[in-house]
Design an enzyme around this catalytic site. Structure first.
Site, PDB file in Angstrom:
ATOM      1  N   HIS A   1       0.826  -1.209   0.000  1.00 46.20           N
ATOM      2  CA  HIS A   1       0.000   0.000   0.000  1.00 46.20           C
ATOM      3  C   HIS A   1       0.860   1.260   0.000  1.00 46.20           C
ATOM      4  CE1 HIS A   1      -4.309  -1.294   0.994  1.00 46.20           C
ATOM      5  NE2 HIS A   1      -3.644  -2.408   0.740  1.00 46.20           N
TER       6      HIS A   1
ATOM      7  N   GLY B   1       6.224   6.895  -3.594  1.00 48.46           N
ATOM      8  CA  GLY B   1       6.584   5.486  -3.718  1.00 48.46           C
ATOM      9  C   GLY B   1       6.882   4.846  -2.376  1.00 48.46           C
TER      10      GLY B   1
ATOM     11  N   ASP C   1       8.324   5.167   0.395  1.00 48.77           N
ATOM     12  CA  ASP C   1       8.947   6.163   1.276  1.00 48.77           C
ATOM     13  C   ASP C   1       8.441   6.123   2.708  1.00 48.77           C
ATOM     14  OD1 ASP C   1       6.390   7.116   0.862  1.00 48.77           O
ATOM     15  OD2 ASP C   1       6.992   9.135   0.239  1.00 48.77           O
TER      16      ASP C   1
ATOM     17  N   SER D   1       5.412   6.902   3.699  1.00 46.30           N
ATOM     18  CA  SER D   1       4.412   7.945   3.975  1.00 46.30           C
ATOM     19  C   SER D   1       3.168   7.360   4.630  1.00 46.30           C
ATOM     20  CB  SER D   1       4.020   8.670   2.684  1.00 46.30           C
ATOM     21  OG  SER D   1       3.345   7.804   1.787  1.00 46.30           O
TER      22      SER D   1
ATOM     23  N   HIS E   1      -0.792 -13.117  -1.837  1.00 50.17           N
ATOM     24  CA  HIS E   1      -2.049 -13.599  -1.277  1.00 50.17           C
ATOM     25  C   HIS E   1      -1.930 -14.997  -0.689  1.00 50.17           C
ATOM     26  CE1 HIS E   1      -4.805 -10.525  -3.527  1.00 50.17           C
ATOM     27  NE2 HIS E   1      -3.968  -9.973  -2.661  1.00 50.17           N
ATOM     28  N   THR E   2      -0.791 -15.683  -0.938  1.00 53.28           N
ATOM     29  CA  THR E   2      -0.578 -16.971  -0.290  1.00 53.28           C
ATOM     30  C   THR E   2      -0.308 -16.813   1.199  1.00 53.28           C
ATOM     31  OG1 THR E   2       1.814 -16.998  -0.718  1.00 53.28           O
ATOM     32  CG2 THR E   2       0.390 -17.927  -2.419  1.00 53.28           C
TER      33      THR E   2
ATOM     34  N   ASP F   1      -9.510  -8.527   5.883  1.00 55.80           N
ATOM     35  CA  ASP F   1     -10.076  -7.954   7.098  1.00 55.80           C
ATOM     36  C   ASP F   1     -11.273  -7.056   6.816  1.00 55.80           C
ATOM     37  OD1 ASP F   1      -8.254  -9.089   8.957  1.00 55.80           O
ATOM     38  OD2 ASP F   1      -6.755  -7.582   8.423  1.00 55.80           O
TER      39      ASP F   1
ATOM     40  N   ASP G   1      -6.190 -18.610   0.714  1.00 53.05           N
ATOM     41  CA  ASP G   1      -5.936 -19.979   0.280  1.00 53.05           C
ATOM     42  C   ASP G   1      -5.647 -20.831   1.501  1.00 53.05           C
ATOM     43  OD1 ASP G   1      -3.331 -19.365   1.004  1.00 53.05           O
ATOM     44  OD2 ASP G   1      -2.418 -20.073  -0.843  1.00 53.05           O
TER      45      ASP G   1
ATOM     46  N   ASP H   1      -2.930 -23.307   1.757  1.00 55.79           N
ATOM     47  CA  ASP H   1      -1.530 -23.578   2.060  1.00 55.79           C
ATOM     48  C   ASP H   1      -0.648 -23.220   0.869  1.00 55.79           C
ATOM     49  OD1 ASP H   1       0.823 -24.408   3.186  1.00 55.79           O
ATOM     50  OD2 ASP H   1       0.465 -26.540   2.892  1.00 55.79           O
TER      51      ASP H   1
END
Length: 345
Positions: free
Chosen positions: A74, A87, A89, A91, A193-194, A199, A211, A213
Site C-alpha cells: 500500500h 513510492g 517512502d 508515507s 495472497h498466499t 479484514d 488460500d 496452504d
C-alpha cells in the site's frame, strides 16, 4: 591419462576462479557477531531482532507478518511514473492519519507505529524492512531483498492508488502500468495472497485467508460453493473452501485472456512464483527512491515449502475453471479425506 590431466587443469582453473570471486566480496563481522557485506548494515541486525520480538511474536508467520507485507504494498503503490507520489517512502506510516482516511489500515499502522519509534529508522526503511523480515518468517516465501537509507517522506500519497477488489482487470492493469509494472509483474505480486488474509471485505470475519496452504493460484480457479461469512459482499465471489475468501479481483484476473496463462503458469511451480515475486517486490520497494545500500543479508532465510501443490480433499481437475487455452493444466494429486475448513490467521 590426457583426459585425467585435462580434468585436473579444469578443476584447478575452476577453483582459482572461485577463490578470485570470493576475494572480491569483502565480509564484515559486526559487533553483534553477524556477518554482512556492508558495515552500514550492522546497525540493522539488532533492529531486526527487535522487530521480530515486538511485532512478529518472536518470528512467527502470523497476522502481523501478513499485515506488514500488505502495508509495504500500500505504501509503495502510491506512486506514478508521471511524477506523483513518493513510492516506497513510508508515507503510509509517517502520515498515517491522512492515508488511513482512504486506505482503512489503521489497525496495521497502530500496531507498527510504536515499534517504528523504537527503531530510529526512517518510516520508509521501517515499513519495507518489516515487510521483508515478516515475509522471511513464512515457509516457502522468497528471501526478499532490502535496501537501506530512505530519507523521511515529504507528503502523504494521493488517494485512489491502491487497486480495489471490485476493480475490473483493465482498471487493475492500468493502475499497475501507471506505477511501472507489466501484467506479469502484477500477477507475480499477487503471490503475496498466499500469506495474506482479508479484514475489510467482510468485517464480520477478519483474518480470513485467501488460500489453504501457499496455493492461491490453484484455489482461485476451483469452482465456488459458498461465502465464508455474512453472505455476498462487494469484492468477493463464491469460495471453494469453507473459511476461505476468494477476492473478485483475483478471480477475474485468473479468467481474463490477458492474464489467465500468467496465472495458471504459477500453479505447482514454486520456483517461478518465488523468483518472480521476489523480483517484483524488489522493484516495488525501490519506487521513487534514490541511491540506497543493499542490506539484504540482514533478512532471515525462510524455511522451504513442504509441497507439492495438491487439490484440496474432495476436489479434482473437474472442479477447475480453466481460462488459459494455450497450455495444458498441470497434473496434480488430491489430498485424501473430507473437504477442509481453512482456519483464520
Amino acid at each position: 591419462m590426457a583426459f585425467a590431466r585435462l580434468s585436473a587443469v579444469i578443476a584447478f582453473a575452476f577453483a582459482t576462479v572461485q577463490v578470485a570471486k570470493g576475494s572480491l566480496i569483502k565480509r564484515i563481522t559486526c559487533p553483534s557477531g553477524q556477518v554482512t557485506a556492508n558495515k552500514a548494515c550492522c546497525a540493522l541486525f539488532p533492529i531486526v531482532d527487535r522487530i521480530q520480538k515486538d511485532l512478529f511474536d518472536g518470528g512467527e508467520c502470523g497476522e502481523e507478518a501478513h499485515s506488514a507485507l500488505r502495508l509495504a504494498f500500500h505504501d509503495a503503490i502510491g506512486f506514478s511514473i508521471n511524477g506523483t507520489g513518493g513510492g516506497a517512502d513510508g508515507s503510509i506510516l509517517a502520515f498515517n492519519k491522512t492515508e488511513n482516511a482512504f486506505r482503512k489500515i489503521d489497525d496495521i499502522t497502530d500496531r507498527q507505529f510504536p515499534v517504528f519509534l523504537e527503531t530510529g529508522l526512517s518510516a520508509g526503511d521501517f515499513v519495507h524492512l518489516a515487510a521483508a523480515v515478516g515475509t522471511g518468517n513464512c515457509p516457502g516465501a522468497p528471501r526478499l531483498r532490502f535496501f537501506f537509507g530512505r530519507p523521511p517522506p515529504k507528503a502523504a500519497a494521493p488517494d485512489l492508488t491502491v487497486p480495489e477488489p471490485t476493480d475490473s482487470v483493465t482498471a487493475i492493469l492500468s493502475r499497475f502500468a501507471d506505477a511501472g509494472f507489466a501484467p506479469h509483474e502484477a500477477v507475480a505480486l499477487l503471490s503475496s495472497h498466499t500469506i495474506a488474509a482479508a479484514d475489510e471485505v467482510d468485517p464480520t470475519i477478519p483474518g480470513t485467508p485467501f488460500d489453504s496452504d501457499s496455493q492461491v493460484f490453484l484455489e482461485v480457479l476451483l469452482k465456488g460453493k459458498l461465502f465464508p461469512g455474512n453472505g455476498s459482499q462487494p469484492g468477493e465471489v463464491l469460495s471453494p473452501l469453507a473459511g476461505e475468501m476468494r477476492l473478485q479481483s483475483d478471480f477475474v484476473i485468473s479468467q481474463d485472456s490477458r492474464t489467465a496463462c500468467l496465472w495458471q503458469n504459477m500453479i505447482n511451480n514454486q520456483t517461478r512464483m518465488t523468483r518472480q515475486f521476489k523480483r517484483a517486490m524488489h522493484k516495488m520497494q525501490l519506487l521513487g527512491q534514490g541511491t540506497l545500500t543493499d542490506c539484504s543479508d540482514v533478512i532471515p532465510v525462510p524455511k522451504p515449502f513442504a509441497g507439492p501443490i495438491k487439490y484440496p480433499a474432495s476436489f479434482s481437475q473437474a472442479d477447475v475453471q480453466q481460462a488459459c487455452v494455450q497450455s495444458a493444466f498441470p497434473s496434480l494429486a488430491t489430498v485424501a479425506g473430507p473437504a477442509p475448513t481453512v482456519a483464520p490467521v
